[in-house]
Each structure stands twice: as C-alpha cells, then as structure tokens.
Write a protein that holds these residues in place. Structure first.
Motif, PDB file in Angstrom:
ATOM      1  N   ALA A   1     -14.929   6.922  -5.098  1.00  0.00           N
ATOM      2  CA  ALA A   1     -15.122   7.180  -3.656  1.00  0.00           C
ATOM      3  C   ALA A   1     -16.278   6.329  -3.114  1.00  0.00           C
ATOM      4  O   ALA A   1     -16.203   5.798  -2.000  1.00  0.00           O
ATOM      5  N   ASP A   2     -17.332   6.174  -3.904  1.00  0.00           N
ATOM      6  CA  ASP A   2     -18.470   5.318  -3.492  1.00  0.00           C
ATOM      7  C   ASP A   2     -18.028   3.858  -3.385  1.00  0.00           C
ATOM      8  O   ASP A   2     -18.371   3.159  -2.437  1.00  0.00           O
TER       9      ASP A   2
ATOM     10  N   PHE B   1     -15.182   2.703  -2.764  1.00  0.00           N
ATOM     11  CA  PHE B   1     -14.278   2.493  -1.620  1.00  0.00           C
ATOM     12  C   PHE B   1     -15.069   2.043  -0.381  1.00  0.00           C
ATOM     13  O   PHE B   1     -14.619   1.181   0.380  1.00  0.00           O
ATOM     14  N   LEU B   2     -16.270   2.624  -0.201  1.00  0.00           N
ATOM     15  CA  LEU B   2     -17.070   2.293   0.982  1.00  0.00           C
ATOM     16  C   LEU B   2     -17.401   0.803   1.013  1.00  0.00           C
ATOM     17  O   LEU B   2     -17.442   0.174   2.069  1.00  0.00           O
TER      18      LEU B   2
ATOM     19  N   ARG C   1     -13.570  -1.387   1.065  1.00  0.00           N
ATOM     20  CA  ARG C   1     -12.778  -1.386   2.301  1.00  0.00           C
ATOM     21  C   ARG C   1     -13.366  -2.333   3.351  1.00  0.00           C
ATOM     22  O   ARG C   1     -12.671  -2.746   4.272  1.00  0.00           O
TER      23      ARG C   1
ATOM     24  N   HIS D   1      -4.968   0.427   7.987  1.00  0.00           N
ATOM     25  CA  HIS D   1      -6.235   0.625   7.274  1.00  0.00           C
ATOM     26  C   HIS D   1      -5.961   1.158   5.869  1.00  0.00           C
ATOM     27  O   HIS D   1      -4.941   1.836   5.653  1.00  0.00           O
TER      28      HIS D   1
ATOM     29  N   LEU E   1      -6.169   3.589   2.524  1.00  0.00           N
ATOM     30  CA  LEU E   1      -6.118   5.050   2.427  1.00  0.00           C
ATOM     31  C   LEU E   1      -7.371   5.628   1.772  1.00  0.00           C
ATOM     32  O   LEU E   1      -7.818   6.706   2.123  1.00  0.00           O
ATOM     33  N   GLY E   2      -7.912   4.942   0.766  1.00  0.00           N
ATOM     34  CA  GLY E   2      -9.064   5.475   0.013  1.00  0.00           C
ATOM     35  C   GLY E   2      -8.810   5.359  -1.474  1.00  0.00           C
ATOM     36  O   GLY E   2      -8.560   4.265  -1.985  1.00  0.00           O
ATOM     37  N   VAL E   3      -8.827   6.511  -2.162  1.00  0.00           N
ATOM     38  CA  VAL E   3      -8.584   6.505  -3.611  1.00  0.00           C
ATOM     39  C   VAL E   3      -7.075   6.658  -3.844  1.00  0.00           C
ATOM     40  O   VAL E   3      -6.460   7.597  -3.338  1.00  0.00           O
TER      41      VAL E   3
ATOM     42  N   ASN F   1      -7.868  -0.344  -0.999  1.00  0.00           N
ATOM     43  CA  ASN F   1      -8.038   0.919  -1.730  1.00  0.00           C
ATOM     44  C   ASN F   1      -8.719   0.694  -3.070  1.00  0.00           C
ATOM     45  O   ASN F   1      -8.704  -0.422  -3.605  1.00  0.00           O
TER      46      ASN F   1
ATOM     47  N   ARG G   1      -9.224  14.495  -2.745  1.00  0.00           N
ATOM     48  CA  ARG G   1      -9.956  13.231  -2.606  1.00  0.00           C
ATOM     49  C   ARG G   1      -9.067  12.037  -2.973  1.00  0.00           C
ATOM     50  O   ARG G   1      -9.420  10.894  -2.695  1.00  0.00           O
TER      51      ARG G   1
ATOM     52  N   ALA H   1      -6.014  10.142  -2.056  1.00  0.00           N
ATOM     53  CA  ALA H   1      -5.185  10.105  -0.841  1.00  0.00           C
ATOM     54  C   ALA H   1      -3.705   9.894  -1.144  1.00  0.00           C
ATOM     55  O   ALA H   1      -2.841  10.458  -0.481  1.00  0.00           O
TER      56      ALA H   1
END
Ligand code: NAD
Length: 512
Positions: A65-66, A68-69, A72, A152, A154-156, A182, A235, A237
């Motif tokens: 998750a970190d 990803f910031l 992205r 955009h 999605l994330g994880v 991602n 968490r 996605a």
C-alpha cells in the motif's frame, strides 16, 4: 543439459534467500509451516519453502500500500520502461527459468521455454500499452463544458495463479497491472512455489537497479488459506484468480461479499468440431497436440472431439495410430511428447475419471494406464487415452485435468454446435472445416458460446495480443491483450465547466 542445482544457482535462488521487495521470508526448512516442492519429473524434492504467516502477510500488504503511493505517481511510460527492462531480464534468464518451469511443473522443455517467451511478449505489449491508456472525450450537452474520461490505477492487485502455467499467468496480470500504476501481491500455486520465487528474484533486481521502493512486486507463498487472506481483504482492490471452477466460486463469493473487483479465469471443457469438410491431416495435429500437450493439463486442452459421421471412422483410425506413436517420459528430453501429471493426486483423478466414464457406458478405443518402471519412478506418468461417449455423461460435462479425450459423433452442424455449447464451461472452441459457410456459422452469435473460437486451429495455444478468457463457469474474465487492461484500472468521468453560468443537465432549472 544443466543440472537443476546449476539452474537454481543461475537464478540466484539456491539459498532461497528473502527477496528484496517483500516482507515475507522463503525459509528452507521442512515443517508444518513449509511447503515441500517435489518434481513430478523424477519425484525429487526441489526445495522447502516457508508459508507466509498472517503477520508476514500484514507486512506485505502494508508495504504494498505504501509502494502504491510512489508507483501511481510515476508517469505510465516510465513504468513501461521498468517493464521493458523486466522483459530483457527474462530474455537473459529464459533457458534457466524455462528449465525450472519444466522441472517443477512437468511440461516439456519447449513449453517451459514457450511460457517464458509468453512473459517476454506480454512485457513488450505492456511497454507499448504504457503510452496508450486512452480515455474517450465526449461532447457535452451544456455550452462551455468539456467532458472526458480517464483511467486511474486501482491500488493493490492480488494475483492467485494455478500450477499449470506457473509463471506466464502471473506475467499477463502483473505486466499490465504495473504499467496501469498498480502494485501486485502474487500468491502462486502451492504446487509450483520455486518458479515463483525465481520470478520474484528477477523482478526484484530490476526494481532495485532503478531505485524503486520495495513493495511494487510482492510474493506470498501458501495454499488456499493464504489466498483467502487476500480475497477477504478490502485493501486488495482487485483479485485476479486463475484456477478451477471450484476455486472461482469460492473466490468470487468472498470478493463480492466485500464488493471488491474480481477477474476470474477458470476451468474449460474445450471441443473441436471435425467437419466432413475438414483437412483431416491438419485436424489430427490440432486434436492430438490439444489433447496430450502438457499432458492434458492446459485450461484450453482439447477434451472433446465432435466428429462428423461421414469422417468418423477414418479420423478415429488416424487418431489411434497417432496415439500409438506418442513417446511418454521425461519432459526435459525433447524426444518425448507427453510428460507427467503434476502429482499423484492428479493421477488418482485420472483413474477415477476413467472408471466413471466406463460406468456411464464409455467405450475406450485407446486404453489408459499408469506407467511404471525406470523413468516413471515419480508415479505421475499416465497414458493418454480416448473414449467414445455421449456428451451428457456426467464425467464428460466435468473438466478432468488429464489426457483423456472424448469422442462424440454428429450429423448436422447445428447439432455439433449444440453439443459443443452444451457443457457448463465456455473457454475455448474450434472447428476444422474448409467450408466458409460452416466456419462463419460457427463464429456467428448462434455459433460457439466460448470466449475463444478458432477455425482450422486447435483449442490450445493462444497469442498474447488477444483478450484471453471464457464464459459461463470459466468465469467471464479477460486477461492479456486487446483492452483487457481496463480490468486493472478505474474509470473516471470528468466534466469541466469553463463558462460563466452553471447550467444543469437535462435542462433542469434551479434559480436562487
Ligand atoms: P486450483 O483451483 O486448485 O488452485 C488455483 C489457485 O487457487 C491456487 O493458487 C490455490 O492455492 C488457490 N485457491 C484455491 N482455493 C482458494 C480459495 N478458496 N481462496 C483463495 N485461493 C484459493 O487449480 P489448479 O489445480 O492449480 O489449476 C488447474 C485449474 O486451473 C484447471 O481447472 C484449469 O482449467 C484452470 N486454469 C484456468 C486458466 C484460464 O485462464 N481460464 C488458466 C490456467 C488454469
């Protein structure tokens, strides 16, 4: 030919050291929290690999998750450049990784190398895609307004993969997911953990050389319990899961219960229609490769042949002759056509299916058997077999992951298409015909109901450029080429008002 320990050394995984970009440890001691990976080729143990604990899983997800910031906000073509380098690293390791795939999974060396080639191809595709993540622009009904859509990340993205394509399926998902922005967490099959560790090492070096923070590519080893950590975790996605329909039904429900996104690539029950207008020699190659290639352990393996009554006898005679010429043995020896099944449980499934088929009235024109003796000590080598059946037998409706080929006779094309469609699964299908009308009918809306429908090609062996996947109990997901990338992104519609009034849509008036 290199030894397997040399291959592991070349891939830098002899010690199974913790990889760079994950909080998990691979470990190397057997025990209740370890998976022992045995080769179906010779029954030898390749390694013991530690299963991720719940605490390790937390570390991995937090790190992902970190990451990803950071990831992205990197421009997509720059992410594409990293994937380009990954493709180059795969070119460098192609022989070693392909050999390990063959040894750990049991497919032929040619197919192991082909799998790595598929990884390279999808990297090339993803590099181009990184400059083509297009949205549309629309004309607004309001004056002084601009409307468009953008995509955009999605994330994880959680990737759960099956044993039979231990590396390619991961790369289909991950190469696209990465260029889309991602980060990925991969739970490979518990039957092929060592190839997964090799892949993680290769990509970890690429990320490290580019100064990318840890956590963009993550690997967690374990069985379905580990998979369930991800499917229940909001968490994550998107869960992209490849495997049996049984697994897909569990994963689909778990992800839907938290209103997450899932992409399901599940079992097939693929048929080739052999028309009276077919080139029978070409059909024979397509049918035999489709049925016995990878020992019948492809999701696209040919399970059923639906043969016109006018060519049934002549074609089955050709089939029986071809089966008599098959060489079964060590898949690393290029003279062999058929390698082992993945494990003894798969052998038991093969024998059970043969018994069930006989009990329902199936007549075997090539008998099956488990092979014994020198070269077959792993206990995983079986004889490809052929049975004459009715399409509605329970066992024919079921996907058995082994080289059992069912033959069904037909009179009219309409009947053949109905037989082809009349199974719960809908992955791959084919017709062998030189008749244009038949071919087009098969491809029409009233034709095959599968995600893949081929003419004069067998059911297996798809290219990465097309969207890959199937309907009904195959799960409906699409991966790889075409616009499959959209599954890894969220769509956002943007409307910008550059006028000096605020007109409402549909002409609604709201004056203050
Ligand atoms: P499997 O369903 O036994 O396991 C697949 C993966 O799912 C493994 O990683 C497993 O640990 C995990 N898993 C199982 N149950 C789970 C659960 N409840 N929650 C989370 N994870 C879970 O399949 P397999 O035997 O490894 O592979 C063979 C199957 O895969 C065949 O049915 C084949 O057709 C299918 N397959 C489909 C495609 C496709 O693209 N359609 C491609 C390859 C394989």
């Amino acid at each position: 030919m290199q030894t397997i320990s040399q291959v592991l050394r070349n891939l830098n995984i002899l010690e199974l050291n913790p990889a760079y970009s994950t909080g998990a440890v691979w470990g190397s001691s057997s025990g209740s929290n370890a998976i022992d990976s045995y080769s179906p080729v010779d029954g030898e143990k390749i390694a013991s690999v530690q299963v991720v604990s719940a605490a390790d899983y937390e570390k991995v997800i937090t790190k992902a998750a970190d990451a990803f910031l950071f990831w992205r906000s990197m421009p997509a073509p720059k992410r594409g450049e990293i994937v380009r380098q990954f493709g180059d690293a795969l070119r460098k390791y192609k022989t070693d990784l392909g050999t390990l795939v063959s040894y750990e999974m049991g497919k032929s060396l040619q197919e192991g190398l082909g799998e790595v080639q598929e990884m390279i191809d999808i990297c090339d595709f993803a590099v181009g895609l990184s400059r083509q993540l297009y949205g549309l622009t629309m004309h607004s009904e309001r004056p002084g307004h601009r409307m468009y859509e953008q995509w955009h990340p999605l994330g994880v993205v959680g990737i759960i993969s099956a044993f039979n394509f231990p590396v390619a399926v991961w790369s289909w998902n991950t190469a696209l997911a990465w260029v889309c922005g991602n980060v990925c967490v991969w739970k490979p099959s518990e039957k092929t953990p060592v190839t997964a560790i090799a892949c993680q090492h290769i990509i970890a070096d690429v990320f490290k050389a580019n100064g990318i923070p840890e956590g963009v590519s993550n690997l967690i080893i374990g069985d379905k319990i580990t998979g369930e950590l991800m499917t229940g975790d909001s968490r994550v996605a998107l869960i992209s899961a490849t495997g049996s329909t049984r697994m897909g039904k569990e994963v689909g429900v778990a992800v839907a219960a938290r209103l997450g996104k899932s992409l399901l690539e599940l079992g097939g029950n693929n048929a080739i229609i052999i028309s009276e207008h077919a080139d029978l020699d070409m059909s024979l190659i397509g049918a035999v490769f489709g049925a016995v290639g990878t020992a019948g352990q492809r999701c696209t393996s040919t399970r059923r042949l639906i043969i016109h009554e006018n060519v049934y006898d002549v074609f089955t005679a050709k089939l029986v002759k071809a089966y008599a010429q098959l060489h079964i043995g060590n898949p690393l020896d290029e003279h062999n056509h058929v390698g082992p099944l993945i494990d003894r449980a798969a052998v038991a499934g093969y024998l059970d299916a043969i018994e069930k088929c006989k009990a329902e009235g199936g007549r075997f024109i090539v008998e099956g058997a488990v092979l014994e003796g020198p070269g077959y000590t792993s206990g995983c080598y079986v004889k490809p077999c052929i049975a004459e059946v009715e399409n509605d037998y329970k066992i024919v409706q079921h996907e058995t992951f082994a080289p059992i080929l069912y033959l069904i006779k037909y009179k009219t094309l309409a009947e053949a298409i109905a037989l082809q469609n009349n199974v719960p699964q809908g992955l791959s299908s084919a017709i062998m015909t030189l008749n244009l009308r038949e071919a087009e009918q098969f491809l029409s809306a009233a034709g095959s109901d599968c995600g893949i429908a081929n003419v004069n090609i067998g059911t297996s062996g798809a290219e990465i450029g097309g969207a890959f996947g199937g309907e009904k109990e195959t799960g409906g997901g699409r991966e790889s080429g075409s616009d499959a990338w959209k599954a890894y992104m969220r769509r956002q519609t943007n409307t910008i008002n550059y006028s000096n009034t605020l007109p409402l849509a549909q002409g609604i008036k709201f004056d203050l």
